[in-house]
Design an enzyme around this catalytic site. Structure first.
Site, PDB file in Angstrom:
ATOM      1  N   ASN A 108       0.810  -1.236   0.000  1.00  0.00           N
ATOM      2  CA  ASN A 108       0.000   0.000   0.000  1.00  0.00           C
ATOM      3  C   ASN A 108       0.837   1.277   0.000  1.00  0.00           C
ATOM      4  OD1 ASN A 108       0.980  -0.053   2.555  1.00  0.00           O
ATOM      5  ND2 ASN A 108      -1.002   0.065   3.603  1.00  0.00           N
ATOM      6  N   GLU A 128      11.777 -20.623  20.654  1.00  0.00           N
ATOM      7  CA  GLU A 128      13.069 -19.934  20.570  1.00  0.00           C
ATOM      8  C   GLU A 128      13.798 -20.233  21.874  1.00  0.00           C
ATOM      9  OE1 GLU A 128      14.969 -15.454  20.151  1.00  0.00           O
ATOM     10  OE2 GLU A 128      13.245 -15.813  21.438  1.00  0.00           O
ATOM     11  N   ASP A 149       3.561  -5.463   4.463  1.00  0.00           N
ATOM     12  CA  ASP A 149       2.280  -5.797   5.091  1.00  0.00           C
ATOM     13  C   ASP A 149       1.808  -7.169   4.600  1.00  0.00           C
ATOM     14  OD1 ASP A 149       1.155  -5.257   2.481  1.00  0.00           O
ATOM     15  OD2 ASP A 149       1.426  -3.140   2.981  1.00  0.00           O
ATOM     16  N   ASP A 194       8.249 -16.950  21.233  1.00  0.00           N
ATOM     17  CA  ASP A 194       9.333 -16.025  21.550  1.00  0.00           C
ATOM     18  C   ASP A 194       9.870 -16.276  22.960  1.00  0.00           C
ATOM     19  OD1 ASP A 194      10.738 -13.550  20.681  1.00  0.00           O
ATOM     20  OD2 ASP A 194       9.734 -12.655  22.409  1.00  0.00           O
TER      21      ASP A 194
HETATM   22  C1  NOJ Z   1      13.403 -12.586  20.471  1.00  0.00           C
HETATM   23  C2  NOJ Z   1      13.014 -11.976  19.169  1.00  0.00           C
HETATM   24  O1  NOJ Z   1      13.472 -12.775  18.115  1.00  0.00           O
HETATM   25  C3  NOJ Z   1      13.620 -10.591  19.172  1.00  0.00           C
HETATM   26  O2  NOJ Z   1      13.542  -9.982  17.914  1.00  0.00           O
HETATM   27  C4  NOJ Z   1      12.926  -9.773  20.230  1.00  0.00           C
HETATM   28  O3  NOJ Z   1      13.534  -8.499  20.299  1.00  0.00           O
HETATM   29  C5  NOJ Z   1      13.027 -10.451  21.590  1.00  0.00           C
HETATM   30  N1  NOJ Z   1      12.766 -11.846  21.540  1.00  0.00           N
HETATM   31  C6  NOJ Z   1      12.070  -9.821  22.578  1.00  0.00           C
HETATM   32  O4  NOJ Z   1      10.748 -10.185  22.281  1.00  0.00           O
END
Ligand code: NOJ
Length: 533
Positions: free
Chosen positions: A35, A278, A41, A219
């Site tokens: 956009n 992660e 996006d 995360d």
């Molecule tokens: C890990 C994420 O990959 C990173 O980009 C982020 O800043 C931190 N966690 C905090 O959420």
């Protein structure tokens, strides 16, 4: 509990779909802007689904698209059950999910359970409430130490720099309690000892899974549980994501496994949904605990990403990643890049050599058993970009007092076409990060159809991994090879040889399926890898 439907390839069942999938990480604000506002996006992702289909990806992982003030590019979530208008709102996500599924591509999202945005209604209520209130109990508020509570409750530092605590002003106008934030001050950590926190996450999970999302990348999956009493850090370590966190009170506390079991209980109600953690934990035994049968399905093992371009180091990383997964009979997962680390061509030395090595590492990674993750732009051979100070957006830059430049260098938008920035990424020349002039040769348009391009190489490699049964073995066997090289056979039959030394090496007598560089007199040159069957 619903079992995952086995994914059948070559007439045999090889486990659930994600166990051999190639995930493509889309950093939405940098992928494609539909956009003209200078920010990528979700309609932009839809517009490029053909490209992803042609690349041969099985699934995409979208970095956070939930409603957010964007203090940390969406990892500061203010409403976990809606999509930010910046990305096109929830309608755009529904459209993307439908279109991706029609193309045979799964859609996974980022989930941020460790913290919220400071703009989240819960945190705003906590600020307005008094110490000891139920509202404060959803976060980690503590009184300060020293006279008048002047000093933070402990010595923890934020991953982004500076203290991990910020002091609030109470209703009477006086300085009051402190709250914990392992990342930016605008990302307060949730209190996972409070059952309300899981209840709300469960709502979020079900909300998206009911809408057809195929799973989540979780995360800071090693971070939600905090140790009782919040003891001081003994050693203040480098404040970077890549720091070795095995021995750090901020992360990897035992209580985190109960949280993962609770989360898994929700996933088990949904056929085929995958939870990917992660997990910046390196000890094999400790890492393996995250992928036990009742916790995460997959967890990023970052050993390969951390390895130098050195045969011994790489072999060590592969052996340990496999050993960690095998301890609990889990599926290994592999990655060389993401939005938090330097891009591989830069990491491996830069220039043509860096790119050669990155391609060689790609062949090594794609030959291994398990799931793989590639990061948008990796398939174009994009390097880091040297950005001027005034272009930097990562909160790390400010929080570190301009001592660490942060992660923007690997987050620059994807160059699609044309001869000048922004290379078709956006109709606006004012893109959220600038694209460098010298990416003119790296655009998708330039690389498409060029037999010698990095993109053509990735497409071919991914196609072979998808189509050939030789890639499907659950284990590998190391083969003898000269110093500074490594060779292994995937139990499906594929042989991979990697040369990190200074001399070209002879290859086994088998048929060469693909090599990352042209063979020289039948030999594999330095900084290259080959697949043989
Ligand atoms: C890990 C994420 O990959 C990173 O980009 C982020 O800043 C931190 N966690 C905090 O959420």
């Amino acid at each position: 509990m619903t079992e995952n439907t086995p994914w059948s390839r070559f007439g045999g069942d090889i486990g659930p779909w994600w166990s051999h999938a190639l995930f493509y990480q889309v950093y939405p604000r940098s992928f494609y802007d539909s956009n003209g506002d200078g920010l990528g996006d979700l309609d932009g992702v839809i517009a490029k689904l053909d490209y992803l289909e042609a690349l041969g990806v099985d699934a995409i992982w979208l970095n956070p698209v939930m409603v957010s003030p964007m203090a940390d590019n969406g990892y500061d979530v203010a409403d976990p059950r809606d999509v930010d208008p910046m990305f096109g709102g929830i309608g755009a996500l529904d459209r993307l999910t439908e279109a991706a599924h029609a193309a045979g591509i799964k859609v996974t999202m980022d989930l941020v359970p460790n913290h919220t945005s400071s703009a989240h209604p819960w945190f705003q209520a906590a600020l307005a409430a008094s110490p000891g209130s139920d509202q404060r109990e959803r976060y980690i508020f503590r009184d300060g130490t020293g006279p008048g509570g002047l000093h933070p409750p402990n010595n923890w530092v934020s991953i982004f720099g500076g203290p991990a605590w910020t002091r609030v002003v109470e209703a009477d106008g006086n300085p009051g309690q402190w709250y914990l934030h392992l990342f930016d001050a605008e990302q307060p950590d949730l209190n996972w000892d409070n059952p309300e926190v899981f209840d709300d996450l469960e709502k979020t999970l079900r909300f998206w899974l009911e809408r057809g999302i195929d799973g989540f990348r979780i995360d800071v999956a090693h971070g939600m549980a905090k140790p009782p009493g919040l003891p001081d850090m003994e050693h203040i370590k480098a404040e970077v994501l890549l720091a070795d966190m095995d021995d750090d009170p901020r992360f990897n506390n035992d209580g985190v496994h109960d949280i993962h079991r609770q989360i898994r209980g929700v996933f088990d109600d949904y056929d085929n949904a995958v939870a990917i953690g992660e997990v910046w934990v390196y000890d094999n035994e400790q890492f393996s605990q995250y992928v036990r049968a009742d916790e995460l399905h997959l967890a990023f093992n970052f050993r390969l990403l951390r390895a130098e371009f050195d045969a011994t180091d790489i072999r060590h990383a592969i052996e340990n990643s496999l050993a960690a997964a095998h301890l609990v009979d889990a599926t290994p997962s592999w990655t060389l890049a993401n939005h938090d680390v330097d891009r591989e061509p830069t990491r491996y030395g830069g220039g043509a050599v860096g790119l050669d090595r990155a391609k060689a590492m790609t062949l090594a990674m794609l030959a291994l058993p398990g799931a793989v993750f590639i990061y948008n732009g990796e398939e174009l051979g994009l390097p880091n970009v040297d950005l001027p100070d005034e272009a930097l957006r990562d909160p790390v830059w400010e929080r570190s007092g301009h001592t660490r430049r942060g992660r923007d260098a690997s987050r620059v938008p994807v160059p699609w076409e044309g001869d000048a920035p922004p290379f078709g990424f956006s109709d606006s020349s004012d893109t959220w990060l600038p694209l460098p002039e010298d990416w003119a040769t790296l655009t998708v348009e330039k690389q498409d159809g060029d037999p010698a391009s990095t993109l053509t190489f990735y497409r071919r490699a991914i196609e072979l991994r998808r189509d050939r049964a030789e890639f499907d073995g659950p284990t590998i066997e190391w083969l003898d090879s000269p110093a500074d090289t490594l060779a292994f056979r995937n139990s499906g039959g594929l042989v991979c040889v990697l040369n990190t030394g200074a001399d070209a090496i002879a290859l086994p007598d088998d048929e060469v399926l693909l090599s990352s560089a042209e063979l020289v007199g039948g030999k594999l040159p330095p900084n290259a890898a080959a697949w043989l069957v």
